[in-house]
Design an enzyme around this catalytic site. Structure first.
Site, PDB file in Angstrom:
ATOM      1  CG  LEU A 132      -1.928  -1.107   1.383  1.00 24.62           C
ATOM      2  CD1 LEU A 132      -2.602  -1.035   2.745  1.00 24.62           C
ATOM      3  CD2 LEU A 132      -2.964  -1.033   0.269  1.00 24.62           C
ATOM      4  CG  ASP A 133       0.459   4.298  -2.861  1.00 21.26           C
ATOM      5  OD1 ASP A 133       1.365   3.561  -3.308  1.00 21.26           O
ATOM      6  OD2 ASP A 133      -0.456   4.772  -3.554  1.00 21.26           O
ATOM      7  NE  ARG A 134       6.149   7.982   2.932  1.00 24.94           N
ATOM      8  CZ  ARG A 134       7.353   8.341   3.325  1.00 24.94           C
ATOM      9  NH1 ARG A 134       7.513   9.021   4.429  1.00 24.94           N
ATOM     10  NH2 ARG A 134       8.398   8.059   2.611  1.00 24.94           N
TER      11      ARG A 134
END
Length: 162
Positions: A132-134
């Site tokens: 998942l993105d930050r």
């Protein structure tokens, strides 16, 4: 993790065929299993060209063939959703990286999950199956070995998730 397969009545096949087709081991995993002598039939070490007969039990120690993990274990908070012998499912909070990178080698979810596994099981080896993105929170799945990573990644792909 030990894989096991009992040859059914009316069947006889080579060890290699069972490993690849029935147990769904990759060619690379089969090579590593052979190199570390982690393939057994009825408790005795065997080569992959051995023909097994009905009732024979084939086992393979996937853990023995696992390559070293390059994620440095680190103490940190891990919110576990689910865990079993082959996987660890955690809730990723927003603002944290999933994987270490050149810019940030420590302080990632992978580091914290590896630290948890090292403390609990004596091995911090893991493989992130998804990411998942930050800035995105949600579920991240870690496999505890490369065999499970391949199976879990295939399952995610079948569902259209990545």
């Amino acid at each position: 993790m030990i894989l096991s397969y009992t040859v059914p009545d009316g069947d006889s096949r080579k060890v290699h065929t069972i490993l690849r087709r029935e147990l769904r081991a990759s060619a690379a995993l089969v090579r590593r299993l052979k190199l570390c002598n982690a393939i057994f039939a009825n408790g005795e070490p065997v080569f992959t060209d051995r023909m097994l007969k009905p009732g024979d039990v084939l086992t393979a120690d996937v853990s023995a063939a696992e390559e070293p993990c390059d994620v440095v274990p680190e103490k940190g908070e891990v919110h576990i959703i689910y865990e079993d012998e082959g996987m660890l499912v955690v809730n990723k909070p927003c603002g944290i990286l999933v994987h270490p990178s050149r810019a940030r080698y420590m302080g990632t979810l992978s580091n914290f999950a590896a630290g948890y596994l090292l403390e609990k099981e004596g091995s911090g080896a893991l493989h992130a199956v998804n990411r998942l993105d930050r800035d995105t929170g949600g579920v991240v799945v870690f496999a505890k070995n490369s065999y499970m990573k391949a199976l879990l990644a295939e399952a995610l792909e079948e569902t259209g998730e990545k």
